[in-house]
Design a protein around this motif. Structure first.
Motif, PDB file in Angstrom:
ATOM      1  N   ILE A 122      13.550  42.915 -34.564  1.00  0.00           N
ATOM      2  CA  ILE A 122      13.013  44.260 -34.847  1.00  0.00           C
ATOM      3  C   ILE A 122      13.481  44.770 -36.204  1.00  0.00           C
ATOM      4  N   GLU A 126      10.724  45.552 -39.122  1.00  0.00           N
ATOM      5  CA  GLU A 126      10.172  46.877 -38.837  1.00  0.00           C
ATOM      6  C   GLU A 126       9.835  47.674 -40.092  1.00  0.00           C
ATOM      7  N   GLN A 127      10.620  47.527 -41.124  1.00  0.00           N
ATOM      8  CA  GLN A 127      10.381  48.297 -42.348  1.00  0.00           C
ATOM      9  C   GLN A 127       9.175  47.787 -43.132  1.00  0.00           C
ATOM     10  N   ASP A 130       3.124  47.436 -39.900  1.00  0.00           N
ATOM     11  CA  ASP A 130       2.550  48.612 -39.241  1.00  0.00           C
ATOM     12  C   ASP A 130       2.622  48.519 -37.727  1.00  0.00           C
ATOM     13  N   ARG A 164      12.813  49.965 -28.026  1.00  0.00           N
ATOM     14  CA  ARG A 164      13.657  49.979 -29.227  1.00  0.00           C
ATOM     15  C   ARG A 164      12.877  50.146 -30.524  1.00  0.00           C
ATOM     16  N   SER A 165      11.615  49.734 -30.531  1.00  0.00           N
ATOM     17  CA  SER A 165      10.837  49.763 -31.764  1.00  0.00           C
ATOM     18  C   SER A 165      10.203  51.129 -31.990  1.00  0.00           C
ATOM     19  N   SER A 166      10.185  51.542 -33.246  1.00  0.00           N
ATOM     20  CA  SER A 166       9.511  52.797 -33.612  1.00  0.00           C
ATOM     21  C   SER A 166       8.037  52.584 -33.920  1.00  0.00           C
ATOM     22  N   LEU A 167       7.582  51.322 -33.886  1.00  0.00           N
ATOM     23  CA  LEU A 167       6.204  50.988 -34.243  1.00  0.00           C
ATOM     24  C   LEU A 167       5.357  50.715 -33.009  1.00  0.00           C
TER      25      LEU A 167
END
Length: 220
Positions: A122, A126-127, A130, A164-167
């Protein structure tokens, strides 16, 4: 609390006719599989390039590319003209700045969930992307599996990944009308992605497609 509608991506689209069938059934996205080391559904880049402009603007077109360098991925996407590029290998994250600079399309990184080490990827990606797509491949196998296995993986790991992921996170691998609701209720993905679960003898099956869309709808 209002539940978010689960998106549906129908993969392995093999013709304009299959694209029309999937769109008419309510698909939010179509997967177009380019050359792969293994698995079902690859079609020629010329056919992908033919299909993408026929798809309505409200439906995303995903190019599944097995290329691993920024230059290769950029060239592939520019030729095939999808709205989204799905990178099916665990590529070196250092390739991403050049990919982002060279393309306007959305970028989706596939994570192959073999064990809990998938969670460690992740922060690696992640950065740069999308969205994520969790699948059941084995990229380290003698003949790499990069999707289209028809196997479900450990959804408890996928559940943790989503938390856990913001995406946005798509879930793939072994999905069918019989387990779509269970997958949504356990994992809570942004979307479901499937190929063989809505096919008969390799062809998109309108009855299975309708059944799958119905089963997703029951969880809304």
């Amino acid at each position: 609390m209002t539940k978010q509608r689960t998106r549906v991506k129908i993969c392995c689209i093999a013709s304009v006719e299959e694209a029309v069938m999937a769109v008419n059934a309510g698909a939010d996205a179509l997967g177009l599989v380019a050359e792969m080391p293994s698995g079902p559904g690859p079609i020629e880049d010329n056919l992908i390039r033919e299909i993408t402009p026929t798809v309505p603007v409200f439906v995303e077109t995903f190019l599944l590319t097995s290329r691993t360098s920024a230059a290769g991925i950029i060239d592939h996407a520019r030729y095939c003209t999808p709205t989204t590029v799905q990178i099916v290998s665990h590529i070196d994250p250092s390739e991403y700045p050049a990919i982002r600079a060279g393309l306007t399309q959305k970028l989706v990184q596939v994570i192959h969930v073999e064990d809990e080490r998938a969670l460690e990827l992740i922060p690696e990606y992640e950065q740069h992307v999308d969205a994520f797509l969790l699948d059941s491949g084995r990229p380290s196998a003698a003949t790499p599996e990069l999707g289209g296995t028809g196997r479900a993986h450990d959804w408890s790991i996928s559940e943790q990944f989503v938390a856990r992921s913001s995406l946005p996170v798509f879930l793939a691998g072994g999905l069918a009308p019989s387990n779509a609701a269970e997958a949504i209720n356990q994992v809570r993905p942004f979307g479901l992605d499937l190929c063989s679960g809505v096919r008969t003898d390799g062809k998109l099956d309108p009855d299975k497609l309708k059944a799958f869309m119905s089963s997703v709808g029951t969880t809304l």
